[in-house]
Design an enzyme around this catalytic site. Sequence first.
Site, PDB file in Angstrom:
ATOM      1  N   GLY A 110      47.086  -4.565  93.378  1.00 51.93           N
ATOM      2  CA  GLY A 110      47.231  -3.179  93.811  1.00 51.93           C
ATOM      3  C   GLY A 110      48.693  -2.794  93.981  1.00 51.93           C
ATOM      4  O   GLY A 110      49.127  -1.711  93.536  1.00 51.93           O
ATOM      5  N   HIS A 167      35.903 -24.236  93.447  1.00 53.11           N
ATOM      6  CA  HIS A 167      37.142 -25.029  93.462  1.00 53.11           C
ATOM      7  C   HIS A 167      36.801 -26.416  93.986  1.00 53.11           C
ATOM      8  O   HIS A 167      36.102 -26.553  94.988  1.00 53.11           O
ATOM      9  CB  HIS A 167      38.176 -24.353  94.373  1.00 53.11           C
ATOM     10  CG  HIS A 167      39.553 -24.886  94.191  1.00 53.11           C
ATOM     11  ND1 HIS A 167      39.906 -26.162  94.591  1.00 53.11           N
ATOM     12  CD2 HIS A 167      40.668 -24.334  93.657  1.00 53.11           C
ATOM     13  CE1 HIS A 167      41.186 -26.357  94.295  1.00 53.11           C
ATOM     14  NE2 HIS A 167      41.672 -25.263  93.733  1.00 53.11           N
ATOM     15  N   ARG A 223      38.373 -20.156  85.128  1.00 58.41           N
ATOM     16  CA  ARG A 223      39.786 -19.777  85.259  1.00 58.41           C
ATOM     17  C   ARG A 223      40.648 -21.018  85.431  1.00 58.41           C
ATOM     18  O   ARG A 223      40.303 -21.919  86.196  1.00 58.41           O
ATOM     19  CB  ARG A 223      39.964 -18.876  86.478  1.00 58.41           C
ATOM     20  CG  ARG A 223      41.416 -18.605  86.820  1.00 58.41           C
ATOM     21  CD  ARG A 223      41.544 -17.623  87.943  1.00 58.41           C
ATOM     22  NE  ARG A 223      41.308 -18.181  89.245  1.00 58.41           N
ATOM     23  CZ  ARG A 223      42.227 -18.808  89.989  1.00 58.41           C
ATOM     24  NH1 ARG A 223      43.449 -19.006  89.529  1.00 58.41           N
ATOM     25  NH2 ARG A 223      41.926 -19.242  91.199  1.00 58.41           N
ATOM     26  N   GLY A 279      46.662  -5.877  97.533  1.00 55.11           N
ATOM     27  CA  GLY A 279      47.076  -7.254  97.272  1.00 55.11           C
ATOM     28  C   GLY A 279      48.073  -7.247  96.124  1.00 55.11           C
ATOM     29  O   GLY A 279      48.691  -6.206  95.818  1.00 55.11           O
ATOM     30  N   LEU A 337      46.970 -15.248  89.712  1.00 60.04           N
ATOM     31  CA  LEU A 337      48.126 -14.495  90.218  1.00 60.04           C
ATOM     32  C   LEU A 337      48.832 -13.798  89.068  1.00 60.04           C
ATOM     33  O   LEU A 337      49.258 -12.652  89.181  1.00 60.04           O
ATOM     34  CB  LEU A 337      49.101 -15.433  90.939  1.00 60.04           C
ATOM     35  CG  LEU A 337      48.734 -15.838  92.368  1.00 60.04           C
ATOM     36  CD1 LEU A 337      49.806 -16.770  92.933  1.00 60.04           C
ATOM     37  CD2 LEU A 337      48.568 -14.632  93.282  1.00 60.04           C
ATOM     38  N   GLU A 379      41.445  -9.425  90.673  1.00 59.45           N
ATOM     39  CA  GLU A 379      40.192 -10.183  90.710  1.00 59.45           C
ATOM     40  C   GLU A 379      38.963  -9.280  90.654  1.00 59.45           C
ATOM     41  O   GLU A 379      37.894  -9.712  90.217  1.00 59.45           O
ATOM     42  CB  GLU A 379      40.148 -11.084  91.956  1.00 59.45           C
ATOM     43  CG  GLU A 379      39.029 -12.100  91.866  1.00 59.45           C
ATOM     44  CD  GLU A 379      39.075 -13.175  92.937  1.00 59.45           C
ATOM     45  OE1 GLU A 379      40.142 -13.382  93.538  1.00 59.45           O
ATOM     46  OE2 GLU A 379      38.026 -13.804  93.162  1.00 59.45           O
ATOM     47  N   HIS A 418      35.211 -19.968  95.032  1.00 56.74           N
ATOM     48  CA  HIS A 418      36.650 -19.715  95.074  1.00 56.74           C
ATOM     49  C   HIS A 418      37.076 -18.443  94.351  1.00 56.74           C
ATOM     50  O   HIS A 418      37.851 -17.661  94.869  1.00 56.74           O
ATOM     51  CB  HIS A 418      37.356 -20.919  94.436  1.00 56.74           C
ATOM     52  CG  HIS A 418      38.838 -20.819  94.414  1.00 56.74           C
ATOM     53  ND1 HIS A 418      39.584 -20.656  95.562  1.00 56.74           N
ATOM     54  CD2 HIS A 418      39.736 -20.861  93.391  1.00 56.74           C
ATOM     55  CE1 HIS A 418      40.879 -20.610  95.248  1.00 56.74           C
ATOM     56  NE2 HIS A 418      40.987 -20.712  93.943  1.00 56.74           N
ATOM     57  N   ARG A 441      38.699 -27.032  86.546  1.00 59.22           N
ATOM     58  CA  ARG A 441      38.007 -26.992  87.844  1.00 59.22           C
ATOM     59  C   ARG A 441      36.507 -27.160  87.716  1.00 59.22           C
ATOM     60  O   ARG A 441      35.869 -27.786  88.555  1.00 59.22           O
ATOM     61  CB  ARG A 441      38.309 -25.660  88.529  1.00 59.22           C
ATOM     62  CG  ARG A 441      39.735 -25.590  88.954  1.00 59.22           C
ATOM     63  CD  ARG A 441      40.073 -24.248  89.527  1.00 59.22           C
ATOM     64  NE  ARG A 441      41.440 -24.280  90.025  1.00 59.22           N
ATOM     65  CZ  ARG A 441      42.064 -23.247  90.544  1.00 59.22           C
ATOM     66  NH1 ARG A 441      41.444 -22.088  90.636  1.00 59.22           N
ATOM     67  NH2 ARG A 441      43.297 -23.354  90.976  1.00 59.22           N
ATOM     68  N   PHE A 443      49.332 -28.128  86.234  1.00 63.36           N
ATOM     69  CA  PHE A 443      48.056 -27.711  86.825  1.00 63.36           C
ATOM     70  C   PHE A 443      46.951 -28.119  85.861  1.00 63.36           C
ATOM     71  O   PHE A 443      47.224 -28.428  84.687  1.00 63.36           O
ATOM     72  CB  PHE A 443      48.051 -26.188  87.035  1.00 63.36           C
ATOM     73  CG  PHE A 443      48.145 -25.767  88.480  1.00 63.36           C
ATOM     74  CD1 PHE A 443      48.960 -26.434  89.372  1.00 63.36           C
ATOM     75  CD2 PHE A 443      47.415 -24.679  88.946  1.00 63.36           C
ATOM     76  CE1 PHE A 443      49.049 -26.028  90.701  1.00 63.36           C
ATOM     77  CE2 PHE A 443      47.497 -24.265  90.270  1.00 63.36           C
ATOM     78  CZ  PHE A 443      48.311 -24.937  91.148  1.00 63.36           C
ATOM     79  N   GLU A 481      45.366 -27.026  94.219  1.00 61.75           N
ATOM     80  CA  GLU A 481      45.398 -27.858  93.018  1.00 61.75           C
ATOM     81  C   GLU A 481      46.791 -28.459  92.821  1.00 61.75           C
ATOM     82  O   GLU A 481      46.968 -29.454  92.115  1.00 61.75           O
ATOM     83  CB  GLU A 481      45.044 -26.958  91.817  1.00 61.75           C
ATOM     84  CG  GLU A 481      44.879 -27.671  90.513  1.00 61.75           C
ATOM     85  CD  GLU A 481      44.137 -26.796  89.500  1.00 61.75           C
ATOM     86  OE1 GLU A 481      43.282 -26.000  89.907  1.00 61.75           O
ATOM     87  OE2 GLU A 481      44.422 -26.919  88.304  1.00 61.75           O
TER      88      GLU A 481
END
Length: 559
Positions: free
Chosen positions: A16, A231, A374, A13, A380, A363, A339, A275, A116, A244
């Site tokens: 990695g 979430h 978080r 992902g 990300l 993660e 989430h 959240r 956010f 979000e």
Amino acid sequence: MEAAHDVLVIGAGCAGMRAAIAAHDAGSTVALVSKIHPTRSHSGAAEGGINAALGNASEDNPELHAYDTVKGSDYLGDQDAIEILCTEAPGDVYELENWGAVFSRTEEGKIAQRPFGAAGAPRTAYAADITGHVLVQVLYEQIVKREIPVLEEYFAWKLVESDGRCVGVIAWNLISGGLEALPARTTILATGGAGRLYVGTTNAYACTGDGMAMALRAGVALKDMEMMQFHPTTLAPTGVLITEGCRGEGAFLLNKDGDRFLKWYAPNAMELASRDVISRAEQMEIDAGRGIDGNVMLDLRHLGAEKILERLHGTRELSMVFAGVDPIYDPIPVRPGAHYHMGGVDTDVYGRTSLDCLYAAGEVACVSVHGANRLGGNALMETITFGRRAGADASDLAYRTDEPVIPEAALRDAEGELRELLDRTEGERPWRIRDELAETMHENFGVFRREDEMEEQGRIVTSLRERYRRVVVEDKGDVFNNDLTQALELGFLLELAACMVVAGLARKESRGAHARPDDYPDRDDESFLRHTLTTWDEGPELDWKPVRITKWEPAVRSY
Ligand SMILES: Cc1cc2nc3c(=O)[nH]c(=O)nc-3n(C[C@H](O)[C@H](O)[C@H](O)COP(=O)(O)OP(=O)(O)OC[C@H]3O[C@@H](n4cnc5c(N)ncnc54)[C@H](O)[C@@H]3O)c2cc1C
């Protein structure tokens, strides 16, 4: 046996791939191992965006980003790690842009940033509402450009330790069957989260916590495993995420009476509260009978068709396909869903674990930048910044490390264990246990935690683990034996659930995602401003670790 690599990255992902690129650019031979094709990794599902203090929408700086993150973490985040993340994030985002990430733009052509939850400035850079998809494609292009080999459709199962260090991994080749030893001077776990512990989750089927469990079995501690984030806007019954970004663009949350109920729970931040706060508020509205069929409503109608089509087109499509609702005309039914796992493999700020030559990033890891909660957009960023740091450090260590050898006995033992599972002809099917685990985790270890429910969940997990010893894999074949890998994944999930319950019971306070409204409704910094650590010795064992504080002492919450 595959020739040894300097750096072996397990998981392809964002974390990695970013780690592999960094290790390659530092001069190492690198290979990526992934149980699915890299661009199908769950990072591709990320919608809303990635946080960096670029200051393109209003005044912003890394210090403000760090402060918001510390506060959002309910002071459980390690502040040195948070400062690194926030300081290095802008450079990392510009690098992604230079590699071709097509971020949405302001009118002057700068990277656009949206507000956010719990952020003091609009800080979330985005590519409409397909940010993860864009990043995964860009990173994969860089992997292909560098000709980094990808062992696709390989299921990593066991880390191998020899002479006190990690020497690689034993993996099942999904395409042709059979176990293979993959030696490496250094190994980086980047296997993502474990949302599949829950029945209602935004996470893909691949998110089964494999790396966390592999590390646990190799004697490495897991940190803050009780901290599973719910979430607030997921679709029932699938758990598909509604980003979000909708609330960032100004969407309202309504109860069945049409009230913007957050005025009772977070009167200042309203829909942009963190959240944990919004998930709890929603659950309280639903429990008080002010929901509709177990949901509250996310209302985008006042944003207008033009904005929805331009900035939230993916959300509109998801709502129409999975809930039969067009948000231009009707509110979307949403509820809290599992989430993101703030907890994970305990690492330092270079991704190093307590096992020599083993790293973790993304993660799967807990470095910890998210603490007890978080902030949207920070995950990300963590995959990129800490993926890069882990890749570079692992490469550096590989230069100073001897040729790795996977002892033949390790492969023989693994083959014996697998043979025993495959030779079993009678027993229970794994999916029954998996479904029971996911349903009961939701009931007993969800948005709110209660002592008796957590204890009950502990008993349930123990009995499920007992039943798991007798599971039967019906597919005895070699080629794409998903029946087998799903059984192995279930073994991972059961151990993680046991760790979560033990850590949850020990944390006798309410902090971030860990809310105990009945017995310990308040945060207790005196006793619990510290991380839980779980290790495994026939069962989970608990320990504690101090939180690293650089400049922000815990303050009273205000929303
Ligand atoms: C729906 C959704 C939306 C999100 N939106 C945002 C957002 O807008 N902004 C944000 O900051 N965060 C967001 N997040 C969180 C963020 O996307 C993830 O935390 C992050 O992408 C995880 O990246 P990763 O590289 O650690 O893991 P992943 O992307 O999950 O990759 C894991 C990799 O490990 C491999 N793997 C796993 N187990 C094995 C094994 N046993 N053997 C071999 N390979 C294995 C998989 O094949 C995969 O390649 C979102 C999360 C979800 C679920």
